[in-house]
Design a protein around this motif. Structure first.
Motif, short mmCIF file in Angstrom:
data_model
loop_
_atom_site.label_atom_id
_atom_site.label_comp_id
_atom_site.label_asym_id
_atom_site.label_seq_id
_atom_site.Cartn_x
_atom_site.Cartn_y
_atom_site.Cartn_z
N UNK A 132 38.06 42.77 73.54
CA UNK A 132 36.93 42.55 72.64
C UNK A 132 35.61 42.45 73.41
N UNK A 133 35.66 41.90 74.60
CA UNK A 133 34.43 41.74 75.37
C UNK A 133 33.82 43.08 75.79
N UNK A 134 34.62 44.15 75.77
CA UNK A 134 34.09 45.48 76.08
C UNK A 134 33.04 45.88 75.05
N UNK A 135 33.21 45.40 73.83
CA UNK A 135 32.31 45.78 72.74
C UNK A 135 31.10 44.84 72.62
N UNK A 143 23.41 45.82 67.98
CA UNK A 143 23.36 45.99 66.53
C UNK A 143 22.99 44.70 65.82
N UNK A 144 23.53 43.58 66.28
CA UNK A 144 23.17 42.31 65.67
C UNK A 144 21.67 42.05 65.79
N UNK A 190 21.09 50.00 59.88
CA UNK A 190 21.65 49.14 60.92
C UNK A 190 22.88 48.37 60.41
N UNK A 191 22.81 47.91 59.17
CA UNK A 191 23.96 47.18 58.60
C UNK A 191 25.18 48.09 58.47
N UNK A 247 31.02 49.66 63.38
CA UNK A 247 31.49 49.13 64.66
C UNK A 247 32.67 48.20 64.47
N UNK A 248 32.63 47.37 63.44
CA UNK A 248 33.77 46.48 63.16
C UNK A 248 35.04 47.30 62.93
N UNK A 249 34.90 48.41 62.21
CA UNK A 249 36.06 49.28 61.97
C UNK A 249 36.57 49.87 63.28
N UNK A 250 35.65 50.32 64.14
CA UNK A 250 36.05 50.89 65.42
C UNK A 250 36.76 49.86 66.30
N UNK A 251 36.23 48.64 66.31
CA UNK A 251 36.87 47.59 67.11
C UNK A 251 38.29 47.34 66.63
#
Length: 220
Positions: free
Chosen positions: A120-123, A130-131, A190-191, A197-201
């Protein structure tokens, strides 16, 4: 101000005044005079002075002494175009970060990451970018909305008092509204990127679990 429609640059150059001899001998101390050419509708305009209503237009600039083109100025972007450019720039940054992330995770997923927390830290870099984009856009939207409400209230007070809304005040309202619409588009973009990104993670984590032959980490 002189404006000459549909005239050639050569004609303007021939009509341009010649610098005095002492100015020519002064080693270029006098600033070279410029000629400007731009399109206004279907008409080509050339002039030795740039009118206010043409400042935001794309134009070419010529040296009046030599006749050579000395520069080119692109037209000023609208608020909507600036918002699109900002989103495009942010997307390029994210795409570059995404490519680096994919390379790292595919090449070293099994040998490097002991658990899901490490993966997870990779992301974290992309998540942080993005945040920050989402938070900044949200702040800008709120600020522009407050400014627009204030302008509308002032205009409403004038109308209630039987006074017309000044053109400058109306222009400010239109400008703030256009900026608010542009910022809302940026915020939505952006949202959407953040959700993607959440889906990719999650897809990457599922791939990791499959390669590792493990179940989801309840502590992650």
């Amino acid at each position: 101000m002189s404006r000459i429609a549909t005239i050639t640059v050569i004609g303007l150059l021939l009509a341009a005044p010649t610098l005095p001899a002492h100015a020519q001998r002064s080693g270029g101390e006098a600033k070279p005079k410029k000629l400007y050419c731009w399109n206004q509708g279907k008409e080509r305009i050339c002039s030795d002075a740039l009118p206010q209503d043409a400042v935001n237009n794309a134009r070419e600039e010529f040296n009046a002494s030599s006749g050579l083109r000395s520069g080119e100025v692109q037209r000023t972007l609208t608020a909507e175009e600036r918002a699109d450019a900002a989103v495009t720039t942010a997307q390029r940054q994210l795409d570059a970060a995404a490519e680096q992330t994919r390379q790292r995770t595919e090449q070293a997923m099994l040998s490097t990451y002991e658990n899901e927390g490490d993966l997870r830290r990779v992301f974290s870099e992309r998540t942080g970018i993005l945040d920050n984009n989402v938070q900044t856009a949200s702040y800008n939207v709120a600020s522009l909305r407050d400014a627009l409400v204030t302008l509308l209230a002032a205009a409403g007070d004038r109308e209630l008092a039987g006074k017309p809304v000044a053109e400058k005040q109306a222009q400010s309202i239109r400008q703030r509204h256009a900026e608010l619409v542009a910022q809302r588009r940026m915020q939505a973009a952006f949202e959407q990127q953040r959700r993607a990104l959440d889906v990719e993670i999650e897809e990457t984590l599922q791939r990791y679990r499959l390669l590792k032959g493990v179940a989801a980490d309840p502590q992650a």
